[in-house]
Design an enzyme around this catalytic site. Sequence first.
Site, PDB file in Angstrom:
ATOM      1  N   CYS A   1     -10.592  -2.947  -4.539  1.00  0.00           N
ATOM      2  CA  CYS A   1      -9.576  -3.754  -5.040  1.00  0.00           C
ATOM      3  C   CYS A   1     -10.075  -4.994  -5.700  1.00  0.00           C
ATOM      4  CB  CYS A   1      -8.401  -4.437  -3.942  1.00  0.00           C
ATOM      5  SG  CYS A   1      -7.309  -2.890  -3.531  1.00  0.00           S
TER       6      CYS A   1
ATOM      7  N   GLU B   1       0.335   5.116   0.736  1.00  0.00           N
ATOM      8  CA  GLU B   1      -0.602   6.117   1.353  1.00  0.00           C
ATOM      9  C   GLU B   1      -0.210   7.663   0.734  1.00  0.00           C
ATOM     10  OE1 GLU B   1      -1.143   5.287   5.226  1.00  0.00           O
ATOM     11  OE2 GLU B   1      -2.302   3.691   4.946  1.00  0.00           O
TER      12      GLU B   1
ATOM     13  N   CYS C   1      -4.042   0.794  -2.466  1.00  0.00           N
ATOM     14  CA  CYS C   1      -3.914  -0.466  -2.080  1.00  0.00           C
ATOM     15  C   CYS C   1      -3.108  -1.271  -2.451  1.00  0.00           C
ATOM     16  CB  CYS C   1      -5.393  -1.190  -1.868  1.00  0.00           C
ATOM     17  SG  CYS C   1      -6.601  -0.260  -0.775  1.00  0.00           S
TER      18      CYS C   1
ATOM     19  N   GLU D   1      -2.945  -4.471  -3.373  1.00  0.00           N
ATOM     20  CA  GLU D   1      -3.577  -5.250  -4.348  1.00  0.00           C
ATOM     21  C   GLU D   1      -3.439  -4.374  -5.811  1.00  0.00           C
ATOM     22  OE1 GLU D   1      -4.800  -4.692  -1.707  1.00  0.00           O
ATOM     23  OE2 GLU D   1      -6.233  -6.341  -0.995  1.00  0.00           O
TER      24      GLU D   1
ATOM     25  N   CYS E   1     -10.178  -4.931  -0.095  1.00  0.00           N
ATOM     26  CA  CYS E   1     -11.138  -4.299  -0.198  1.00  0.00           C
ATOM     27  C   CYS E   1     -12.328  -4.372  -1.344  1.00  0.00           C
ATOM     28  CB  CYS E   1     -10.786  -2.894  -0.055  1.00  0.00           C
ATOM     29  SG  CYS E   1     -10.152  -1.802  -1.356  1.00  0.00           S
TER      30      CYS E   1
ATOM     31  N   ASN F   1       1.031  -1.121  -0.053  1.00  0.00           N
ATOM     32  CA  ASN F   1       0.090   0.043  -0.005  1.00  0.00           C
ATOM     33  C   ASN F   1       0.835   1.273   0.030  1.00  0.00           C
ATOM     34  OD1 ASN F   1       0.362  -1.149   2.788  1.00  0.00           O
ATOM     35  ND2 ASN F   1      -1.208   0.281   3.400  1.00  0.00           N
TER      36      ASN F   1
HETATM   37  N1  THU Z   1      -5.458  -1.543   2.176  1.00  0.00           N
HETATM   38  C1  THU Z   1      -4.808  -2.229   1.363  1.00  0.00           C
HETATM   39  O1  THU Z   1      -3.822  -2.174   0.986  1.00  0.00           O
HETATM   40  N2  THU Z   1      -5.618  -3.270   0.734  1.00  0.00           N
HETATM   41  C2  THU Z   1      -6.618  -3.534   1.135  1.00  0.00           C
HETATM   42  O2  THU Z   1      -7.481  -4.447   0.507  1.00  0.00           O
HETATM   43  C3  THU Z   1      -7.361  -3.042   2.413  1.00  0.00           C
HETATM   44  C4  THU Z   1      -6.903  -1.842   2.534  1.00  0.00           C
HETATM   45  C5  THU Z   1      -4.684  -0.440   2.899  1.00  0.00           C
HETATM   46  C6  THU Z   1      -5.194   0.823   2.413  1.00  0.00           C
HETATM   47  C7  THU Z   1      -4.635   1.740   3.559  1.00  0.00           C
HETATM   48  O3  THU Z   1      -3.440   2.025   3.155  1.00  0.00           O
HETATM   49  C8  THU Z   1      -4.431   0.695   4.877  1.00  0.00           C
HETATM   50  O4  THU Z   1      -4.640  -0.519   4.125  1.00  0.00           O
HETATM   51  C9  THU Z   1      -5.459   1.046   5.785  1.00  0.00           C
HETATM   52  O5  THU Z   1      -6.811   1.019   5.364  1.00  0.00           O
END
Ligand code: THU
Length: 150
Positions: free
Chosen positions: A102, A47, A56, A58, A99, A45
């Site tokens: 994704c 940010e 994210c 994925e 999520c 991820n």
């Molecule tokens: N996140 C992912 O990288 N993949 C997911 O499927 C769920 C959430 C990340 C987004 C954010 O940087 C952190 O997890 C918290 O939500």
Amino acid sequence: MTQIDPNALIAAARDAARHAHAPYSRFAVGAALLMEDGSVITGANFENASYGLSLCAETVAIATASAAGRLREIVAIGVIGGAMDADGKATGTTPVSPCGRCRQVINEAAQMGGRDLPVHCGAAEGDALRSYRLSELLPDAFGPADLGIN
Ligand code: THU
């Protein structure tokens, strides 16, 4: 045909999570894509200070595969995630699943590759594993086929 070892994919996802840029949530996620030739493409991820722009793990992994011209070659996906410790390492024994956004991004790769992709959801630590097909995580998906693209 590439042999799918979920544990190897989870291990690669754990390694990838070490590169998470997640200073805001302090939640590190790693994703690993097994490719037709047995190679693995990873993502973590990423940010942003403007929180809503965060990507994210994925999505980063699949965009990396696409940028390499390999979107259709993905045969399985592994993902892990967990709260970061003081060293930035993901922790926790609960599997993380993709999520909603994704799932839709994974569907793009799945439909372009003509596969109902296995999605292996692991934890940052321990052996817990939940394995799905994308069609279980995103039933009746809207995708490229609906727009006449294949
Ligand atoms: N996140 C992912 O990288 N993949 C997911 O499927 C769920 C959430 C990340 C987004 C954010 O940087 C952190 O997890 C918290 O939500």
